[in-house]
Write an enzyme that holds these catalytic residues in place. Sequence first.
Site, mmCIF file in Angstrom:
data_model
loop_
_atom_site.group_PDB
_atom_site.id
_atom_site.type_symbol
_atom_site.label_atom_id
_atom_site.label_comp_id
_atom_site.label_asym_id
_atom_site.label_seq_id
_atom_site.Cartn_x
_atom_site.Cartn_y
_atom_site.Cartn_z
ATOM 1 N N ASP A 7 23.954 1.724 -38.122
ATOM 2 C CA ASP A 7 24.914 2.819 -38.099
ATOM 3 C C ASP A 7 24.189 4.021 -37.479
ATOM 4 O O ASP A 7 22.963 4.005 -37.355
ATOM 5 C CB ASP A 7 25.330 3.102 -39.547
ATOM 6 C CG ASP A 7 26.539 4.005 -39.655
ATOM 7 O OD1 ASP A 7 27.183 4.288 -38.629
ATOM 8 O OD2 ASP A 7 26.846 4.422 -40.785
ATOM 9 N N ASP A 23 25.321 8.010 -37.768
ATOM 10 C CA ASP A 23 25.344 9.214 -38.606
ATOM 11 C C ASP A 23 24.975 8.877 -40.053
ATOM 12 O O ASP A 23 25.591 8.018 -40.676
ATOM 13 C CB ASP A 23 26.719 9.879 -38.546
ATOM 14 C CG ASP A 23 27.079 10.314 -37.128
ATOM 15 O OD1 ASP A 23 26.158 10.610 -36.356
ATOM 16 O OD2 ASP A 23 28.280 10.350 -36.806
#
Length: 196
Positions: free
Chosen positions: A11, A13
């Site tokens: 991922d 953020d």
Amino acid sequence: MEHRMKLLILDRDGTLNRNRDDYVASPDEWEALPGALEAVALLNQGGWRVVLATNQSGIGRGMFDMASLNAIHAKMHRQLAAAGARVEAVFFCPHAPEDACDCRKPAPGLFVQIGQRFGMDLARVPAAGNAVRHVQAAAAAGCNTHLLLTGQSAALRGHSGLGAELASPVPTLPPGTQVHDDLSAFADWLLAQPTD
């Protein structure tokens, strides 16, 4: 002996960079988490090719445009390179939730695209992120799932049901998901696994 590519999906953020309450909408707002770039460098040195899968609904909501996203990723790639690290590709969903696409996590579309692009069986691909929806999307695509207790999941630190492996203390977390303090801890764990 056949050499198999080692691919890892992260991922963005809250995993690589600080999460914000709104959106990372400009390069100035992209700030790497402590130790995250170095963790990617260690993974690269261990033979792992790293790809990002990230929801960027700020585009679909008109909060920022593709030029801004490209500038953010240019800064990210520069900082990674300065740390001796590399992310091979960034797969992103630009849609707003109401667009009902198949690529916005927790839907598995981004992961399926990555598997197709790299010709990988996703059952051999670990995926790590701080957002439960990232882990759900990864599980739906068949990846091995890892939750990082940074960003959105930092509040789960010290949760009574959080062991090295979760049965399901967080109801929406896929069974078998392993939990790590952060990207550095995950990198250390992954690099310590025996290779076949």
